[in-house]
Design a protein around this motif. Sequence first.
Motif, PDB file in Angstrom:
ATOM      1  N   LYS A 184       0.846  -1.192   0.000  1.00 47.00           N
ATOM      2  CA  LYS A 184       0.000   0.000   0.000  1.00 47.00           C
ATOM      3  C   LYS A 184       0.880   1.240   0.000  1.00 47.00           C
ATOM      4  CE  LYS A 184      -3.867   2.143   2.489  1.00 47.00           C
ATOM      5  NZ  LYS A 184      -4.765   2.033   3.657  1.00 47.00           N
ATOM      6  N   LEU A 185       0.646   2.127  -0.971  1.00 45.78           N
ATOM      7  CA  LEU A 185       1.448   3.342  -1.101  1.00 45.78           C
ATOM      8  C   LEU A 185       0.776   4.560  -0.478  1.00 45.78           C
ATOM      9  CD1 LEU A 185       2.717   2.934  -4.785  1.00 45.78           C
ATOM     10  CD2 LEU A 185       3.855   2.254  -2.666  1.00 45.78           C
ATOM     11  N   LEU A 186      -0.519   4.686  -0.660  1.00 48.40           N
ATOM     12  CA  LEU A 186      -1.277   5.807  -0.115  1.00 48.40           C
ATOM     13  C   LEU A 186      -2.653   5.335   0.331  1.00 48.40           C
ATOM     14  CD1 LEU A 186      -0.784   9.010  -2.348  1.00 48.40           C
ATOM     15  CD2 LEU A 186       0.008   8.638  -0.005  1.00 48.40           C
ATOM     16  N   PRO A 187      -3.264   5.966   1.360  1.00 47.11           N
ATOM     17  CA  PRO A 187      -2.615   6.959   2.225  1.00 47.11           C
ATOM     18  C   PRO A 187      -1.584   6.305   3.131  1.00 47.11           C
ATOM     19  CG  PRO A 187      -4.839   6.509   2.974  1.00 47.11           C
ATOM     20  CD  PRO A 187      -4.664   5.743   1.702  1.00 47.11           C
ATOM     21  N   LEU A 188      -0.536   7.042   3.434  1.00 50.05           N
ATOM     22  CA  LEU A 188       0.518   6.529   4.291  1.00 50.05           C
ATOM     23  C   LEU A 188       0.018   6.447   5.721  1.00 50.05           C
ATOM     24  CD1 LEU A 188       3.449   8.609   2.826  1.00 50.05           C
ATOM     25  CD2 LEU A 188       3.120   6.162   2.564  1.00 50.05           C
ATOM     26  N   GLU A 189       0.177   5.273   6.291  1.00 50.93           N
ATOM     27  CA  GLU A 189      -0.284   5.060   7.660  1.00 50.93           C
ATOM     28  C   GLU A 189       0.878   4.520   8.473  1.00 50.93           C
ATOM     29  OE1 GLU A 189      -3.469   2.347   7.234  1.00 50.93           O
ATOM     30  OE2 GLU A 189      -4.838   3.791   6.316  1.00 50.93           O
ATOM     31  N   MET A 190       1.200   5.196   9.542  1.00 44.80           N
ATOM     32  CA  MET A 190       2.349   4.801  10.332  1.00 44.80           C
ATOM     33  C   MET A 190       2.041   4.935  11.808  1.00 44.80           C
ATOM     34  SD  MET A 190       5.249   3.507  10.078  1.00 44.80           S
ATOM     35  CE  MET A 190       5.123   3.694   8.302  1.00 44.80           C
ATOM     36  N   ALA A 191       2.232   3.864  12.557  1.00 45.38           N
ATOM     37  CA  ALA A 191       2.062   3.920  14.008  1.00 45.38           C
ATOM     38  C   ALA A 191       3.187   4.755  14.616  1.00 45.38           C
ATOM     39  CB  ALA A 191       2.079   2.503  14.590  1.00 45.38           C
ATOM     40  N   PRO A 192       2.956   5.362  15.775  1.00 48.29           N
ATOM     41  CA  PRO A 192       3.946   6.269  16.354  1.00 48.29           C
ATOM     42  C   PRO A 192       5.318   5.657  16.555  1.00 48.29           C
ATOM     43  CG  PRO A 192       1.845   6.503  17.490  1.00 48.29           C
ATOM     44  CD  PRO A 192       1.699   5.344  16.551  1.00 48.29           C
ATOM     45  N   ASP A 193       5.400   4.352  16.849  1.00 48.02           N
ATOM     46  CA  ASP A 193       6.691   3.749  17.162  1.00 48.02           C
ATOM     47  C   ASP A 193       7.259   2.949  16.009  1.00 48.02           C
ATOM     48  OD1 ASP A 193       6.547   4.757  19.706  1.00 48.02           O
ATOM     49  OD2 ASP A 193       5.527   2.982  20.509  1.00 48.02           O
ATOM     50  N   ASP A 194       6.641   3.040  14.823  1.00 45.26           N
ATOM     51  CA  ASP A 194       7.103   2.228  13.711  1.00 45.26           C
ATOM     52  C   ASP A 194       8.130   2.929  12.841  1.00 45.26           C
ATOM     53  OD1 ASP A 194       5.497   0.251  14.492  1.00 45.26           O
ATOM     54  OD2 ASP A 194       3.898   0.590  13.013  1.00 45.26           O
ATOM     55  N   GLY A 195       8.450   4.158  13.145  1.00 44.46           N
ATOM     56  CA  GLY A 195       9.283   4.918  12.236  1.00 44.46           C
ATOM     57  C   GLY A 195      10.767   4.730  12.427  1.00 44.46           C
ATOM     58  N   ALA A 196      11.223   4.159  13.523  1.00 43.21           N
ATOM     59  CA  ALA A 196      12.656   4.059  13.761  1.00 43.21           C
ATOM     60  C   ALA A 196      13.273   3.001  12.886  1.00 43.21           C
ATOM     61  CB  ALA A 196      12.921   3.744  15.239  1.00 43.21           C
ATOM     62  N   SER A 197      14.349   3.347  12.231  1.00 38.57           N
ATOM     63  CA  SER A 197      15.082   2.371  11.434  1.00 38.57           C
ATOM     64  C   SER A 197      16.012   1.592  12.346  1.00 38.57           C
ATOM     65  CB  SER A 197      15.889   3.080  10.341  1.00 38.57           C
ATOM     66  OG  SER A 197      16.898   3.866  10.945  1.00 38.57           O
ATOM     67  N   HIS A 198      16.716   0.599  11.749  1.00 41.05           N
ATOM     68  CA  HIS A 198      17.664  -0.175  12.537  1.00 41.05           C
ATOM     69  C   HIS A 198      18.789   0.714  13.043  1.00 41.05           C
ATOM     70  CE1 HIS A 198      15.662  -3.875  11.598  1.00 41.05           C
ATOM     71  NE2 HIS A 198      15.742  -3.642  10.294  1.00 41.05           N
ATOM     72  N   GLU A 199      19.195   1.667  12.230  1.00 40.07           N
ATOM     73  CA  GLU A 199      20.243   2.563  12.682  1.00 40.07           C
ATOM     74  C   GLU A 199      19.745   3.460  13.799  1.00 40.07           C
ATOM     75  OE1 GLU A 199      22.908   2.942   8.596  1.00 40.07           O
ATOM     76  OE2 GLU A 199      21.849   4.667   9.419  1.00 40.07           O
ATOM     77  N   ASP A 200      18.457   3.837  13.752  1.00 40.07           N
ATOM     78  CA  ASP A 200      17.898   4.646  14.832  1.00 40.07           C
ATOM     79  C   ASP A 200      17.958   3.887  16.152  1.00 40.07           C
ATOM     80  OD1 ASP A 200      17.371   6.659  13.080  1.00 40.07           O
ATOM     81  OD2 ASP A 200      15.309   6.022  12.713  1.00 40.07           O
ATOM     82  N   GLU A 201      17.639   2.595  16.076  1.00 41.77           N
ATOM     83  CA  GLU A 201      17.608   1.797  17.286  1.00 41.77           C
ATOM     84  C   GLU A 201      19.001   1.683  17.897  1.00 41.77           C
ATOM     85  OE1 GLU A 201      15.966  -1.818  15.968  1.00 41.77           O
ATOM     86  OE2 GLU A 201      13.935  -1.027  15.707  1.00 41.77           O
ATOM     87  N   LYS A 202      20.022   1.717  17.054  1.00 38.61           N
ATOM     88  CA  LYS A 202      21.385   1.613  17.561  1.00 38.61           C
ATOM     89  C   LYS A 202      21.958   2.967  17.948  1.00 38.61           C
ATOM     90  CE  LYS A 202      22.309  -2.432  14.655  1.00 38.61           C
ATOM     91  NZ  LYS A 202      23.125  -2.967  13.543  1.00 38.61           N
ATOM     92  N   GLY A 203      21.158   4.018  17.706  1.00 41.63           N
ATOM     93  CA  GLY A 203      21.631   5.342  18.065  1.00 41.63           C
ATOM     94  C   GLY A 203      22.658   5.905  17.112  1.00 41.63           C
ATOM     95  N   LYS A 204      22.729   5.363  15.878  1.00 41.06           N
ATOM     96  CA  LYS A 204      23.747   5.821  14.936  1.00 41.06           C
ATOM     97  C   LYS A 204      23.255   6.948  14.049  1.00 41.06           C
ATOM     98  CE  LYS A 204      26.218   1.414  14.644  1.00 41.06           C
ATOM     99  NZ  LYS A 204      26.660   0.334  13.740  1.00 41.06           N
ATOM    100  N   ALA A 205      21.951   6.948  13.739  1.00 44.19           N
ATOM    101  CA  ALA A 205      21.453   7.956  12.803  1.00 44.19           C
ATOM    102  C   ALA A 205      19.979   8.177  13.031  1.00 44.19           C
ATOM    103  CB  ALA A 205      21.701   7.507  11.362  1.00 44.19           C
TER     104      ALA A 205
END
Length: 292
Positions: A184-205
């Motif tokens: 599914k491309l649109l409408p974009l639906e994102m839960a509040p905690d789903d946006g972190a990438s793997h690098e976010d989780e490691k605190g790198k970016a």
Amino acid sequence: MASMRDIKRRRSSIQGTQQITKAMKLVSTVKLQRARANAEKSHSFFDRMYTTMCSILSRVGETDQKYLKGNDSPRKAVVVITSNRGLAGGYNSNVVRLITQNPDFSKDDLDLYTIGNKGYEAFHRHGYNVVRNLPDIIEAPTYEDASGLAKILLESFLNGEIGEIYVAYTFFKNTVSHVPTLTKLLPLEMAPDDGASHEDEKGKAEAVMNFEPGDEEVLDLLIPKYIGGQLHGALIEAIASENGARMQAMDNATNNAEDMITDLTLKYNRARQGSITQELTEIIAGSEALNA
């Protein structure tokens, strides 16, 4: 039992078919090498694009941005990516089944944009509404092609003609594994905690969240590019999957032809031996009759 002439004719026919399947396998192998390299190189880019958008949307919060609030239209637009040619095993039929066997899709509420003649023929046969067929795009897809299609879809979305946009394609996992995928491309639906990438989780970016002039203006610019990028990525994956599926299909066809040729050769030798034995028996019987 078939005659020697029939067996020989059938064996010659299968040998001719085997030469064709060998040639098609070789062509698909060469095309696959280039397509696989493109798909593998693009994976990281499109994965990063997806995780970045997820990260942005998860931090924007509530917004009236035109691509996120959606509309009340019950119609769904689906971009279906198949091939222009067959002889690729279940490659095309697997993508078609994503639509025809999806319980969330009603035939009357779908607007299909087919990329590839095989998809168009299948949906036209089943009575689906095909808004556009774009067979030339799959031959040599470019970002401009994907961006142009994204622009058409987004205009329909903003005009309230469609309420959701999907893309159905085949994800290239590896040479022998190709996964039919509906996204599914649109409408974009994102839960509040789903946006972190793997690098976010490691605190790198983390994606930069200081928007200038504002979040809605930034999303107005980013989302069309994101949709175009996702369509382009799907096209690249589909081409690699198509050539991989055709290479496998032609390899199986070549092996099956070899088995049939071996079986027919055995039958031909048995028939020939039986014919020789019969001739010898008749000669011996005639000789004994003359000497009696």
